[in-house]
Design a protein around this motif. Structure first.
Motif, PDB file in Angstrom:
ATOM      1  N   UNK A 235     -17.482  10.386   0.977  1.00 23.99           N
ATOM      2  CA  UNK A 235     -17.346   8.973   0.615  1.00 23.99           C
ATOM      3  C   UNK A 235     -15.925   8.530   0.310  1.00 23.99           C
ATOM      4  N   UNK A 236     -14.926   9.335   0.697  1.00 21.04           N
ATOM      5  CA  UNK A 236     -13.545   8.901   0.496  1.00 21.04           C
ATOM      6  C   UNK A 236     -13.068   8.131   1.720  1.00 21.04           C
ATOM      7  N   UNK A 237     -12.075   7.271   1.503  1.00 21.18           N
ATOM      8  CA  UNK A 237     -11.571   6.436   2.599  1.00 21.18           C
ATOM      9  C   UNK A 237     -10.086   6.201   2.415  1.00 21.18           C
ATOM     10  N   UNK A 238      -9.374   6.033   3.525  1.00 13.31           N
ATOM     11  CA  UNK A 238      -7.934   5.755   3.507  1.00 13.31           C
ATOM     12  C   UNK A 238      -7.657   4.451   4.234  1.00 13.31           C
ATOM     13  N   UNK A 239      -6.829   3.621   3.607  1.00 10.86           N
ATOM     14  CA  UNK A 239      -6.359   2.371   4.209  1.00 10.86           C
ATOM     15  C   UNK A 239      -4.841   2.411   4.203  1.00 10.86           C
ATOM     16  N   UNK A 240      -4.233   2.319   5.375  1.00 11.53           N
ATOM     17  CA  UNK A 240      -2.776   2.359   5.470  1.00 11.53           C
ATOM     18  C   UNK A 240      -2.261   0.984   5.875  1.00 11.53           C
ATOM     19  N   UNK A 241      -1.218   0.557   5.191  1.00 10.89           N
ATOM     20  CA  UNK A 241      -0.635  -0.754   5.424  1.00 10.89           C
ATOM     21  C   UNK A 241       0.892  -0.662   5.454  1.00 10.89           C
ATOM     22  N   UNK A 242       1.552  -1.638   6.112  1.00 10.16           N
ATOM     23  CA  UNK A 242       3.012  -1.710   5.993  1.00 10.16           C
ATOM     24  C   UNK A 242       3.395  -1.933   4.534  1.00 10.16           C
ATOM     25  N   UNK A 243       4.594  -1.559   4.185  1.00  4.78           N
ATOM     26  CA  UNK A 243       5.070  -1.821   2.823  1.00  4.78           C
ATOM     27  C   UNK A 243       5.110  -3.327   2.597  1.00  4.78           C
ATOM     28  N   UNK A 244       4.719  -3.804   1.402  1.00  5.89           N
ATOM     29  CA  UNK A 244       4.730  -5.257   1.156  1.00  5.89           C
ATOM     30  C   UNK A 244       6.089  -5.927   1.318  1.00  5.89           C
ATOM     31  N   UNK A 245       7.171  -5.154   1.335  1.00  4.29           N
ATOM     32  CA  UNK A 245       8.480  -5.755   1.615  1.00  4.29           C
ATOM     33  C   UNK A 245       8.491  -6.392   3.003  1.00  4.29           C
ATOM     34  N   UNK A 246       7.650  -5.866   3.901  1.00  5.41           N
ATOM     35  CA  UNK A 246       7.497  -6.434   5.240  1.00  5.41           C
ATOM     36  C   UNK A 246       6.251  -7.318   5.227  1.00  5.41           C
ATOM     37  N   UNK A 247       6.375  -8.430   4.521  1.00  4.60           N
ATOM     38  CA  UNK A 247       5.213  -9.254   4.178  1.00  4.60           C
ATOM     39  C   UNK A 247       4.453  -9.741   5.401  1.00  4.60           C
ATOM     40  N   UNK A 248       5.160 -10.200   6.420  1.00  2.00           N
ATOM     41  CA  UNK A 248       4.477 -10.766   7.582  1.00  2.00           C
ATOM     42  C   UNK A 248       3.581  -9.736   8.261  1.00  2.00           C
ATOM     43  N   UNK A 249       4.076  -8.496   8.390  1.00  2.00           N
ATOM     44  CA  UNK A 249       3.269  -7.435   8.997  1.00  2.00           C
ATOM     45  C   UNK A 249       2.062  -7.113   8.130  1.00  2.00           C
ATOM     46  N   UNK A 250       2.243  -7.133   6.819  1.00  2.00           N
ATOM     47  CA  UNK A 250       1.140  -6.848   5.900  1.00  2.00           C
ATOM     48  C   UNK A 250       0.066  -7.918   5.988  1.00  2.00           C
TER      49      UNK A 250
END
Length: 274
Positions: A235-250
């Motif tokens: 039941x574990x899960x991973x969500x990967x995102x751009x760093x929030x410094x790159x706001x538009x990509x996030x």
């Protein structure tokens, strides 16, 4: 760094000593050509040591304070401390010495503002608050007018920790900073702390409990991959995102805090009250 961090285990809370007390930091993986200038600080400082201008309670291992390993329901993994000792607390995405949300406008990085937009969008169920970085002034107006209830900047991280969120960075210290990553980051601080970050992730993964890993940026993605958590077992899960410094990509991707709660609900456990 070896001299500065000698005896770092003494700064750990008792609950984390069985997990991390025997970890050997990665000093041998540092680039031996890197040097610190005599004036150059390493921050956040060790527990109990005075660093002028540092936020109250700041220290390099603060992420482990208050929260115990068995209480972790979400690991929020960033890159490194804010590159300003007055903001760096030792907990990821917590900006110290900020008394009001409007003060975030003074920060050169978009990261805390973009992060706050997504938190507020998840908390209120209003995705338009995080549709783009241009929505920040609107959100700030609503916060200051009292139309959106949110704690003061200095209190909100305590809320997340109380909800079982481990606010961890891939490096727990910093000295020099570049947006493109300074060699002192990539070949110094990050490899020094990698064994500790790996020990945390592997311990939590082995628990088999429902845990969501939220990785922001390349350094976080690397650590999650090395721990085998780029494809975790339910039941574990991973969500990967751009760093929030790159706001538009996030902002182009699903709100990670909404997605986190969906994964927890699917595992049959209480959502996080972001």
């Amino acid at each position: 760094m070896r001299e500065t961090l000698e005896g770092w285990q003494d700064d750990l809370p008792a609950a984390w000593l069985p997990v991390l007390g025997d970890v050997e930091l990665g000093f041998e993986d540092c680039d031996p050509a890197l040097e610190f200038e005599a004036w150059e600080p390493i921050f956040p400082a060790r527990r109990g040591r005075i660093f002028p201008g540092a936020p109250a309670g700041a220290h390099a291992l603060r992420a482990f304070d208050v929260i115990e390993p068995d209480a972790v329901r979400c690991v929020l993994l960033g890159q490194d401390p804010y590159p300003e000792p007055g903001f760096a607390t030792g907990r990821a995405f917590e900006a110290g010495n900020v008394a009001a949300w409007c003060e975030l406008d003074k920060m050169f990085s978009r990261s805390v503002r973009a992060f706050t937009q997504q938190i507020c969008a998840a908390r209120t169920g209003r995705p338009e608050l995080a549709a783009s970085f241009e929505a920040w002034p609107t959100l700030l107006d609503e916060i200051e007018a009292g139309r959106i209830g949110i704690e003061a900047p200095g209190a909100i991280a305590d809320r997340w920790v109380g909800e079982g969120v481990l606010l961890l960075n891939s490096s727990l210290t910093l000295s020099r900073f570049q947006v493109a990553v300074d060699p002192h980051q990539s070949r110094g601080h990050l490899p020094v702390w990698r064994p500790l970050i790996q020990a945390v992730l592997r311990h939590l993964a082995a628990s088999g409990r429902p845990i969501v890993y939220l990785g922001f940026g390349d350094a976080a993605a690397d650590n999650l991959r090395l721990a085998g958590l780029d494809t975790p077992i339910a039941p574990q899960a991973t969500l990967q995102r751009p760093h929030p410094a790159f706001a538009d990509a996030l902002f182009s991707l699903e709100n990670p805090f909404v997605a986190c709660n969906r994964h927890l609900a699917a595992a049959g456990v209480k959502h996080i009250d972001w």
